[in-house]
Structures are given as structure tokens and as C-alpha cells.
Design an enzyme around this catalytic site. Structure first.
Site, mmCIF file in Angstrom:
data_model
loop_
_atom_site.group_PDB
_atom_site.id
_atom_site.type_symbol
_atom_site.label_atom_id
_atom_site.label_comp_id
_atom_site.label_asym_id
_atom_site.label_seq_id
_atom_site.Cartn_x
_atom_site.Cartn_y
_atom_site.Cartn_z
ATOM 1 N N ALA A 10 0.823 -1.220 0.000
ATOM 2 C CA ALA A 10 0.000 0.000 0.000
ATOM 3 C C ALA A 10 0.851 1.262 0.000
ATOM 4 C CB ALA A 10 -0.936 -0.014 1.211
ATOM 5 N N ALA A 13 3.266 2.879 -5.196
ATOM 6 C CA ALA A 13 3.105 2.040 -6.393
ATOM 7 C C ALA A 13 1.815 1.228 -6.324
ATOM 8 C CB ALA A 13 4.318 1.124 -6.557
ATOM 9 N N ALA A 43 9.515 9.091 2.775
ATOM 10 C CA ALA A 43 10.289 9.818 1.757
ATOM 11 C C ALA A 43 10.190 11.312 2.014
ATOM 12 C CB ALA A 43 9.767 9.475 0.361
ATOM 13 N N GLU A 110 18.765 18.604 -6.260
ATOM 14 C CA GLU A 110 19.419 17.563 -5.456
ATOM 15 C C GLU A 110 20.623 17.058 -6.217
ATOM 16 O OE1 GLU A 110 16.644 14.536 -4.258
ATOM 17 O OE2 GLU A 110 15.977 15.726 -2.549
ATOM 18 N N HIS A 220 22.619 5.277 1.888
ATOM 19 C CA HIS A 220 22.528 6.723 2.088
ATOM 20 C C HIS A 220 23.591 7.139 3.083
ATOM 21 C CE1 HIS A 220 21.062 10.731 2.697
ATOM 22 N NE2 HIS A 220 20.245 10.550 1.674
ATOM 23 N N ARG A 266 26.142 10.053 -3.820
ATOM 24 C CA ARG A 266 25.866 9.343 -2.566
ATOM 25 C C ARG A 266 26.848 8.225 -2.249
ATOM 26 N NH1 ARG A 266 19.292 8.736 -2.427
ATOM 27 N NH2 ARG A 266 19.030 10.943 -2.065
ATOM 28 N N HIS A 327 19.600 1.980 1.913
ATOM 29 C CA HIS A 327 18.540 2.938 1.632
ATOM 30 C C HIS A 327 17.604 2.528 0.498
ATOM 31 C CE1 HIS A 327 16.571 6.757 1.553
ATOM 32 N NE2 HIS A 327 17.037 7.091 0.366
ATOM 33 N N GLU A 351 9.520 -0.042 -5.904
ATOM 34 C CA GLU A 351 10.880 -0.447 -5.536
ATOM 35 C C GLU A 351 11.083 -1.965 -5.618
ATOM 36 O OE1 GLU A 351 12.368 1.628 -2.098
ATOM 37 O OE2 GLU A 351 14.144 0.347 -1.994
ATOM 38 N N ARG A 362 20.603 4.979 -8.462
ATOM 39 C CA ARG A 362 19.394 5.777 -8.664
ATOM 40 C C ARG A 362 19.694 7.265 -8.534
ATOM 41 N NH1 ARG A 362 15.108 7.451 -4.339
ATOM 42 N NH2 ARG A 362 16.953 7.267 -3.037
ATOM 43 N N SER A 367 12.546 7.708 -7.404
ATOM 44 C CA SER A 367 11.803 6.489 -7.068
ATOM 45 C C SER A 367 10.329 6.739 -6.780
ATOM 46 C CB SER A 367 12.454 5.745 -5.911
ATOM 47 O OG SER A 367 12.939 6.648 -4.966
ATOM 48 N N LEU A 368 9.998 7.862 -6.158
ATOM 49 C CA LEU A 368 8.566 8.151 -5.986
ATOM 50 C C LEU A 368 7.920 8.286 -7.362
ATOM 51 C CD1 LEU A 368 8.608 10.731 -3.047
ATOM 52 C CD2 LEU A 368 7.633 8.434 -2.978
HETATM 53 C C1 LIG Z 1 13.693 7.446 4.659
HETATM 54 C C2 LIG Z 1 13.455 7.393 3.175
HETATM 55 C C3 LIG Z 1 13.489 8.551 2.425
HETATM 56 C C4 LIG Z 1 13.275 8.516 1.048
HETATM 57 N N1 LIG Z 1 13.249 9.688 0.343
HETATM 58 C C5 LIG Z 1 12.902 9.651 -0.961
HETATM 59 C C6 LIG Z 1 12.712 10.862 -1.699
HETATM 60 O O1 LIG Z 1 12.852 11.955 -1.161
HETATM 61 N N2 LIG Z 1 12.353 10.768 -3.002
HETATM 62 C C7 LIG Z 1 12.176 9.573 -3.639
HETATM 63 O O2 LIG Z 1 11.857 9.547 -4.824
HETATM 64 N N3 LIG Z 1 12.333 8.413 -2.950
HETATM 65 C C8 LIG Z 1 12.679 8.421 -1.644
HETATM 66 N N4 LIG Z 1 12.810 7.255 -0.963
HETATM 67 C C9 LIG Z 1 12.524 5.994 -1.654
HETATM 68 C C10 LIG Z 1 11.013 5.840 -1.846
HETATM 69 O O3 LIG Z 1 10.360 6.277 -0.672
HETATM 70 C C11 LIG Z 1 10.631 4.402 -2.110
HETATM 71 O O4 LIG Z 1 11.434 3.850 -3.097
HETATM 72 C C12 LIG Z 1 9.178 4.320 -2.585
HETATM 73 O O5 LIG Z 1 8.338 5.011 -1.693
HETATM 74 C C13 LIG Z 1 8.758 2.873 -2.692
HETATM 75 O O6 LIG Z 1 7.371 2.837 -2.919
HETATM 76 P P1 LIG Z 1 6.664 1.437 -3.090
HETATM 77 O O7 LIG Z 1 5.220 1.716 -3.273
HETATM 78 O O8 LIG Z 1 7.373 0.628 -4.100
HETATM 79 O O9 LIG Z 1 6.938 0.682 -1.694
HETATM 80 P P2 LIG Z 1 6.623 1.133 -0.181
HETATM 81 O O10 LIG Z 1 6.170 2.519 -0.098
HETATM 82 O O11 LIG Z 1 7.771 0.717 0.650
HETATM 83 O O12 LIG Z 1 5.385 0.198 0.198
HETATM 84 C C14 LIG Z 1 5.543 -1.182 0.364
HETATM 85 C C15 LIG Z 1 4.232 -1.780 0.826
HETATM 86 O O13 LIG Z 1 4.319 -3.207 0.726
HETATM 87 C C16 LIG Z 1 3.818 -3.797 1.921
HETATM 88 N N5 LIG Z 1 4.424 -5.118 2.074
HETATM 89 C C17 LIG Z 1 5.734 -5.448 2.113
HETATM 90 N N6 LIG Z 1 5.876 -6.776 2.258
HETATM 91 C C18 LIG Z 1 4.616 -7.298 2.322
HETATM 92 C C19 LIG Z 1 4.100 -8.608 2.494
HETATM 93 N N7 LIG Z 1 4.883 -9.685 2.631
HETATM 94 N N8 LIG Z 1 2.743 -8.765 2.521
HETATM 95 C C20 LIG Z 1 1.920 -7.684 2.389
HETATM 96 N N9 LIG Z 1 2.351 -6.432 2.231
HETATM 97 C C21 LIG Z 1 3.696 -6.241 2.195
HETATM 98 C C22 LIG Z 1 4.186 -2.809 2.999
HETATM 99 O O14 LIG Z 1 3.412 -3.042 4.151
HETATM 100 C C23 LIG Z 1 3.883 -1.490 2.288
HETATM 101 O O15 LIG Z 1 2.510 -1.225 2.356
HETATM 102 C C24 LIG Z 1 13.041 7.272 0.416
HETATM 103 C C25 LIG Z 1 13.014 6.106 1.172
HETATM 104 C C26 LIG Z 1 13.210 6.150 2.543
HETATM 105 C C27 LIG Z 1 13.150 4.884 3.333
#
Ligand SMILES: Cc1cc2nc3c(=O)[nH]c(=O)nc-3n(C[C@H](O)[C@H](O)[C@H](O)COP(=O)(O)OP(=O)(O)OC[C@H]3O[C@@H](n4cnc5c(N)ncnc54)[C@H](O)[C@@H]3O)c2cc1C
Length: 488
Positions: A10, A13, A43, A110, A220, A266, A327, A351, A362, A367-368
Site C-alpha cells: 500500500a 506504487a 520519503a 538535489e 545513504h 551518494r 537505503h 521499488e 538511482r 523512485s517516488l
Molecule cells: C527514509 C526514506 C526517504 C526517502 N526519500 C525519498 C525521496 O525523497 N524521493 C524519492 O523519490 N524516494 C525516496 N525514498 C525511496 C522511496 O520512498 C521508495 O522507493 C518508494 O516510496 C517505494 O514505494 P513502493 O510503493 O514501491 O513501496 P513502499 O512505499 O515501501 O510500500 C511497500 C508496501 O508493501 C507492503 N508489504 C511489504 N511486504 C509485504 C508482504 N509480505 N505482505 C503484504 N504487504 C507487504 C508494505 O506493508 C507497504 O505497504 C526514500 C526512502 C526512505 C526509506
């Protein structure tokens, strides 16, 4: 009743894909813990997009390709930068409030971006604002149901087709999206939340999907290093605004490592900090913002400022102890431009996926954007392609993981971390081999084995025994269930 579409994750993506799927059937979105607990929520810095007056998608494309160090998929990068502006406009239409200067969107710079192209929200809460917007939109659509605290443990696959997932019980679906995020929590020190254990990669690997470039993990350089506290990220934007790195002796050291000093890439900064920590026998270095005028840190970085304060550090009067932390995963489940994996019925985005947009490293804040752009594309493909009704078939047991017998996070950190050697990687792979029923161990084992096979240094992957880039390795690592690694 089984949903038509199962979205595992959730974050941005998964939410973006779910919105796309809602018009084609019932969608179930599941999260491992609460619906908010995701990397998206944390993020800070922003989301990159070529929308400012002096920017062009070609420049965003060039910067992304340069950061990727020879391994980006050009078509995927093109898709990302071209679809980016419309994806942001859509978020704004759905209510996302990005920071503005007057009536115009405010773009910041950045590392490694040639233009000011990073949008931010509430200063340093960009991911939270985007996730909040997508959640609100998704929750307004009747067809979408959410289930929190629902960890998926296995994909359900028969004859090479994925038809559901195990969620305390078998849940069948016409198509399944892996949007499980990254794998930082496989490492001892990480900026990622605990949910980021690479479950999507592990489940996909076991089901027969191809895993690509998994050895490329971005570290990071500046995570808060306070005993007992989580490794909270102190965004690069702080250095962009003038924060300085100093070693244990108070010396500014980055100029000795790179002409860009504190704003070097980085991976360079992470390695330089590691070298200084070893040289001075200190557990961290310092990030110093004291020279800025009073009130600036608090106003520009409210969330960072407040969090540091919670751990006893007032950024306006004290330097913060920082050290590198795992990171971001550049690799993941191999997909095409529409989120399709090699297994019919299984898609991946965000991700957890490897579209090839990041190559070996990256570009900050891409990534967002990847999550919203490729989440939408995957949702569209699932909607159009998934014909078959979901339903029960032969069901394997859910296989609850056994107790952890090896300290995976320490092994991964020490042997598969910022600085790698053949000896360390072999050591890690050997220790982990007997524990591959655990997702964390399987993911760390894949990283160790692919990093061992890549006898060069490129992007975020650095080997002291092969410190240079080598032309014969300008290829992707592909690994599948038989464990064989192929370079292509
Ligand atoms: C501290 C931090 C700062 C960042 N800053 C930036 C930024 O400024 N700009 C940028 O572009 N990117 C940034 N990133 C990277 C970016 O946040 C992530 O790459 C991106 O949000 C990933 O989105 P996602 O939807 O793929 O996964 P996520 O947002 O990580 O969501 C993963 C989901 O999968 C669920 N999940 C995982 N395993 C299971 C399972 N086995 N069963 C059921 N559900 C599961 C989790 O509960 C969660 O809901 C940052 C990351 C971090 C950690």
C-alpha cells in the site's frame, strides 16, 4: 469472496495501480503492518519531474542515465521522464499539495540533477503527501478494499502461472501485483521501515520469476546515528542547503575525496564517511548545520528538525551524529515497461520491481516518480490482460517462516554492505545458504551471490578487489529459481 485483482503493498506504487484497476473489478490492497507503514511514508526530499520553465525531459533523461552508470534501460528511462509531468499533474488534480513560491510550484536541486526539478511537500514530507493523496483517491472508489496487518507469505503458482497469494489463507485473483517496496531492512543499519525486507523479491524468486540487478543497493550517507534510535534519514537536501560533514576531529573531509565535496554522489560520500569512521575509530561522523541562521532548519525541514529534537539534538545549535545506512534497492523483480514479469498473472511495480530505470545507481528523487508512473502502467496492463477468473486450485501450505537462526542483518551489513570483497561475499553466502526459507536470508543470499559474480565496481556496487568498472560487466545480472546467475 476472492477479489479480481490482488495488490500486495500500500505504498505509492500499489495505491496508484489500485486506482487504475478499480474500474475493471474488485481490488484488494494488502499491507504487512498498518496501511501507512511504508517507505513512501518516510520519503522526505521530493519527487523529480521535468516541469520547471528551464527544464526538459531530455535533461532529466540524461541525468538519470548518467547516474545509472551504463546499466539503465533507455526505454524505461524515457517512459519515466516522459510520463512524469502528466503523473504529477494528476496528483495535483487529486489534491496533492506541493510547496509553492507564490502561485508557482517550487523546485529544488538535489545531487546529480542538472536543473532544479525536485518538487517537495510540507518541506520534507513529500512521500507522505503523495501517499495520502493516493490513499484518499483509492478509498473513494467503491471497488477497492484494504486489509492491513496482512503479510503475504507465498505466491500461488501452478504450471508457471500466478493465480493468487497466501494471506493466512489462499486468496485467488485474476492478476497479482507485487508492490512490496524495498529490502533495506535486510541490513543492520537502514533508513527503511521494518516492513522493507524484500518479501516481494523472495516470493517472486520462489515462484519462478526472474530477479535482476539485485546486488545494486544504494547506501545513504547520512542516517541519524543515535544509540537505540531508528536510523532516521537526514536528507541530502540538508547538504544542498549548506550542511557540512565533519569527522570525529571536527575536520571537513569531503574535499579530500571528491571535487564536489559534501555534494559528491551518494556512494562516494558513503564510502568516504566509512573510511573516516575507520581512520578515526569513531562510530559516526557529524552533520553540521550550526552556521545557518536561526530558524532556518526548523522552517525548511520541520519533520527532520522535530525528529532530531526528539532524540536530543537541536540541529540549530548542535551537530548531528550520522553514519551510512542501506537505503534503496535498484534491482528487484524483472519487469517490462508495463510491469509484466516472466510469469503470466504476476506483475510488479515500485521499488520491488526492476524496470531498469535506475541502472546501477538511482538518481535522487526518481523512485517516488517511478512508483506513480509504473504503478499506473502496471495497473493498466493488468486491467487489460487479466481475462481468467480467479479461484482456488491446488494450494501449497502457507509455510510460516521458521525462527531466525542466523543474524541475517549483521551478515548482510558486514559482508554485503558499502565496501565488498570476494572473501566477505563468499562468507555471507555460505552462512546464509542453510536458511533460505526466510525471506531476509534469501534476499541477502541473492545479493551476496550476484555481488560476488560482478567482478567490478559500478554505481553503488563497490569491490576493493575489483575497484574499477569493467566493460565486460556492462550487463545485467539475472537470477532465477535454479540459482544460476546469468549476465545479459
Ligand atoms: C527514509 C526514506 C526517504 C526517502 N526519500 C525519498 C525521496 O525523497 N524521493 C524519492 O523519490 N524516494 C525516496 N525514498 C525511496 C522511496 O520512498 C521508495 O522507493 C518508494 O516510496 C517505494 O514505494 P513502493 O510503493 O514501491 O513501496 P513502499 O512505499 O515501501 O510500500 C511497500 C508496501 O508493501 C507492503 N508489504 C511489504 N511486504 C509485504 C508482504 N509480505 N505482505 C503484504 N504487504 C507487504 C508494505 O506493508 C507497504 O505497504 C526514500 C526512502 C526512505 C526509506
Amino acid at each position: 469472496m476472492n477479489p479480481d485483482f490482488l495488490v500486495i503493498g500500500a505504498g505509492v506504487a500499489g495505491l496508484r495501480a489500485a486506482i487504475e484497476l478499480a474500474e475493471a473489478g474488485r481490488v484488494l490492497v494488502v499491507a504487512k503492518e498498518s496501511l501507512q507503514e511504508s517507505s513512501s511514508e518516510y520519503a522526505q526530499g521530493g519527487i523529480a519531474v521535468a516541469l520547471s520553465d528551464d527544464d526538459e525531459v531530455e535533461l532529466h533523461e540524461q541525468d538519470t542515465l548518467y547516474a545509472g552508470d551504463g546499466l539503465c534501460d533507455r526505454a524505461a528511462v524515457r517512459k519515466l521522464v516522459e510520463e512524469g509531468p502528466a503523473a504529477i499533474q494528476e496528483l495535483i488534480e487529486w489534491g496533492a499539495e506541493f510547496d509553492r513560491e507564490g502561485s508557482k510550484l517550487a523546485f529544488t536541486r538535489e545531487g546529480a540533477h542538472s536543473r532544479n526539478r525536485v518538487l517537495h511537500a510540507h518541506g520534507d514530507s513529500t512521500g507522505r503527501e503523495i501517499a495520502r493523496t493516493l490513499y484518499r483517491k483509492a478509498a473513494s472508489l467503491e471497488n477497492i478494499t484494504f486489509r492491513s496487518h496482512a503479510a503475504t507469505t507465498e505466491l500461488l503458482e501452478s504450471d508457471g502461472e500466478v493465480w493468487g497469494a497466501w494471506l493466512h489463507e489462499p486468496v485467488g485473483a485474476r492478476a497479482v501485483l507485487l508492490a512490496t517496496g524495498g529490502l533495506g531492512a535486510v541490513f543492520l543499519n537502514t533508513t527503511n521501515p521494518d516492513v522493507a525486507t524484500g518479501d516481494g523479491v523472495a516470493m517472486a524468486y520462489r515462484a519462478g520469476a526472474v530477479i535482476e540487478d539485485i546486488e545494486f543497493v544504494q547506501f545513504h550517507p547520512t542516517a541519524l546515528h543515535v544509540e537505540g534510535a531508528p536510523r532516521f534519514l537526514l536528507s541530502e537536501a540538508l547538504r544542498g542547503e549548506g550542511a557540512q560533514l565533519r569527522n570525529a576531529g571536527g575536520e571537513r573531509f569531503m574535499e579530500r575525496y571528491h571535487p564536489l565535496g559534501d555534494l559528491a554522489p551518494r556512494d562516494v560520500v558513503s564510502r568516504a564517511i566509512t573510511a573516516e569512521m575507520i581512520r578515526t575509530l569513531a562510530p559516526h561522523v557529524w552533520l553540521d548545520f550550526r552556521h545557518k541562521e536561526r530558524g532556518f532548519a526548523r522552517a525548511r525541514f520541520p519533520r527532520i528538525y522535530e525528529t532530531c529534537l526528539r532524540y536530543g539534538i537541536d540541529l540549530e545549535t548542535e551537530a548531528a551524529p550520522v553514519a551510512p545506512a542501506a537505503h534503496y534497492a535498484m534491482g528487484g523483480v524483472k519487469t517490462d515497461l508495463h510491469g509484466r514479469t516472466n510469469l503470466p498473472g504476476l506483475y510488479a511495480a515500485g521499488e520491488a520491481a526492476c524496470t531498469g530505470v535506475h541502472g546501477a545507481n538511482r538518481l535522487a528523487s526518481n523512485s517516488l516518480l517511478e512508483g506513480v508512473v509504473f504503478g499506473a502502467l502496471a495497473g493498466r496492463a493488468m486491467r487489460e490482460e487479466a481475462g481468467r477468473a480467479g479461484g482456488s486450485r491446488g494450494v501449497p501450505s502457507g509455510g510460516e517462516p521458521q525462527g531466525m537462526e542466523v543474524d541475517v542483518r549483521r551478515i548482510a551489513w558486514e559482508d554485503c554492505g558499502i565496501v565488498r570483497t570476494a572473501e566477505g561475499l563468499k562468507h555471507a553466502a555460505g552462512l546464509l545458504e542453510g536458511h533460505l526459507d526466510r525471506n531476509e536470508a534469501l534476499v541477502a543470499w541473492l545479493i551476496a551471490r550476484c555481488a560476488l559474480a560482478r567482478e567490478e565496481s559500478r554505481g553503488a556496487h563497490f569491490r576493493t578487489d575489483f575497484p574499477e568498472k569493467r566493460a565486460e560487466f556492462e550487463k545485467h545480472t539475472l537470477v532465477r529459481r535454479d540459482g544460476n546467475i546469468e549476465f545479459r
